[in-house]
Scaffold this active site. Structure first.
Site, mmCIF file in Angstrom:
data_model
loop_
_atom_site.group_PDB
_atom_site.id
_atom_site.type_symbol
_atom_site.label_atom_id
_atom_site.label_comp_id
_atom_site.label_asym_id
_atom_site.label_seq_id
_atom_site.Cartn_x
_atom_site.Cartn_y
_atom_site.Cartn_z
ATOM 1 N N ASP A 1 4.103 -4.770 -7.653
ATOM 2 C CA ASP A 1 3.428 -3.525 -6.838
ATOM 3 C C ASP A 1 3.910 -2.263 -7.738
ATOM 4 O O ASP A 1 3.482 -1.292 -7.458
ATOM 5 C CB ASP A 1 3.582 -3.427 -5.510
ATOM 6 C CG ASP A 1 5.301 -3.654 -5.013
ATOM 7 O OD1 ASP A 1 5.696 -4.629 -5.365
ATOM 8 O OD2 ASP A 1 5.893 -2.595 -4.634
ATOM 9 N N GLY B 1 0.748 -1.038 0.103
ATOM 10 C CA GLY B 1 0.071 0.017 0.009
ATOM 11 C C GLY B 1 0.864 1.176 0.073
ATOM 12 O O GLY B 1 2.158 0.954 0.160
#
Ligand code: AMP
Ligand code: MG
Length: 468
Positions: free
Chosen positions: A245, A83
């Protein structure tokens, strides 16, 4: 002042992010503002607003900052929760031409996703992202862009104390392979579907109404990623952290960390200090491309067919095309780099044979100088193999080759020693070398000494750091 935000991601995808405000920079100072990019976006603003809005010192009107959730395979190992640990998405702007872009601050403070990190970024790595991404943009390679860099007036601790900075980044979106993985890993198929629908609407609108939209989406993502990696290979670009990611669903290059350009051609080149196994070495990038796309496909399995075995078969069929598509893209890139008119079945062999002949020679200048043996020869310690290869190339390239080479191959790339010198000076407060370098790489086809020259022999082996 116009900077009008929309928030389609936040609207469409509740439960995939957290609302969190950026830190307030104590003494912001504008280091870089990308005026042409701002104009393209339809954003008009003066330096003071840019300084305040893009440092977190003051939020622009209509901003609704969020940190996005994502997971990711990092060097092959799965991290279920990464994140935005140091980034805040302010919102989206819709450019006058109708294209939608995220505006995200990076280095703007901690979020619930920060884990052990400080949420900050240093001046050097943020300016590095500017230089490399502006070069990619100048070369027509899909990339996120840098809108502004603001020094925060804070100090951040890395190996040493460094001046802090915030980068305002513009991206077609920040959807990553890892965004899909975050929800797939939790068995949240509804959110994976919502993400796919959002991605299709935003990046692949032609697929709306397709009878197998999620397979078409996978296929389109494969198409863009293979084209992107072929572009990277043509430029000698080594991303350095091709974790899932850091792979954007839009097909843009994203997350410029320890990336750098290869100088002397060596397929096993690695720059990143943390890539000890060479997983993301130059020559491995096309393999990692396929590996990462397989991770994306896995998240989409439940959307491909109600029968899981059939769904896996469908996904595998598509993934099996990656290598051939990459090969075709690479051949297209190399044909341009070699200045070849039309297409000939022997073109990829001709390109392969050049690679064998040019081991150690400067990647960028070799292509630029193919038609000029006098300037080509000094790039080589042993020219024997080239003596044999060049007549084959001349016969195939024919008339006009010199002009095509000059139009396809940059004279100036962000040379590692120049980037280092510019960032070191900027860290010490002198922005002049950065602006001079930036101007040179923004016009990459213009021969400009000293920027086109390879590193002096004393520069040594180059090592890059994530700058986190
Ligand atoms: P990266 O290697 O920059 O792609 O980042 C991988 C993960 O580490 C992401 O979740 C980032 O948000 C997080 N991260 C990187 N640097 C920092 C930092 N200084 N503080 C907090 N999180 C960070
Ligand atoms: Mg990242």
């Amino acid at each position: 002042m116009t900077l009008a935000f929309d928030h389609s991601y936040a609207r469409d995808l509740p439960g995939t992010y957290l609302r969190v405000a950026p830190d307030v920079a104590p003494a912001p100072r504008l280091l870089f503002l990308n005026r042409p990019l701002a104009a393209d976006l339809g954003v008009t603003l003066d330096d003071d607003h840019a300084r305040d809005w893009f440092s977190g010192a003051a939020l622009p009107p209509g901003a609704d900052p969020i940190a996005q959730a994502y997971a990711g395979h990092q060097f092959g190992g799965f991290s279920p929760q990464l994140g935005d640990g140091r980034a805040h998405l302010l919102g989206e702007v819709v450019a006058p031409d109708g294209r939608r872009f995220d505006i995200q601050l990076k280095g703007s403070g901690k979020t619930p996703f920060s884990r052990g990190g400080d949420g900050k970024a240093a001046v050097g790595p943020m300016l590095r992202e500017v230089v490399i991404s502006e070069f990619m943009a100048a070369m027509g390679v899909p990339t996120t862009r840098a809108l502004a860099v603001v020094a925060t007036g804070e100090e951040v601790w890395r190996e040493t104390k460094l001046p802090g900075a915030v980068l305002a980044r513009v991206a077609a979106s920040h959807l990553r392979v890892g965004t899909f993985q975050f929800f797939a890993a939790r068995g949240d198929q509804a959110r994976v579907k919502a993400l796919a629908d959002h991605a299709i609407a935003r990046h692949y609108p032609d697929l709306a109404g397709h009878d197998a939209p999620y397979l078409a989406f996978l296929d389109a993502a494969i198409e863009r990623q293979t084209a992107l990696i072929a572009d990277w290979m043509g430029l000698g670009f080594i991303h350095g952290v091709m974790n899932t990611d850091n792979m954007a669903i839009s097909g843009e290059t994203i997350d410029y960390g320890p990336c750098a350009f290869m100088e002397g051609y060596a397929p096993d080149t690695v720059f990143s200090s943390i890539d000890r196994q060479g997983r993301y070495a130059y020559q491995n990038q096309p393999l990692i491309l396929g590996w990462n796309l397989a991770r994306l496909a896995e998240t989409l399995i439940p959307l491909l067919d109600p029968d899981p075995d059939r769904a896996v078969e469908i996904a595998n069929d598509r993934l099996a095309t990656t290598a051939a598509r990459y090969r075709a893209d690479w051949t297209r890139v190399m044909r341009r780099k070699l200045g070849l008119p039309g297409e000939d079945p022997g073109d990829d062999r001709l390109a392969e044979d050049l690679l064998t002949a040019m081991q150690g020679a400067d990647w960028t200048l070799t292509f630029r100088r193919l038609a000029d043996a006098g300037r080509l020869r000094p790039l080589f310690t042993d020219f024997t193999a080239m003596e044999a290869w060049l007549p084959r190339w001349r016969a195939r390239a024919g008339d006009g080759a010199a002009r095509r080479l000059a139009a396809a191959n940059p004279a100036v790339i962000p040379r590692n020693h120049q980037v280092e010198a510019a960032l070191t000076a900027a860290t010490e407060g002198d922005m002049a070398p950065f602006h001079a370098l930036l101007a040179a790489i923004q016009a990459p086809f213009t021969e400009a000494e000293p920027y086109m020259l390879p590193a002096p022999s004393g520069f040594g082996r180059y090592v890059t750091f994530c700058g986190t």
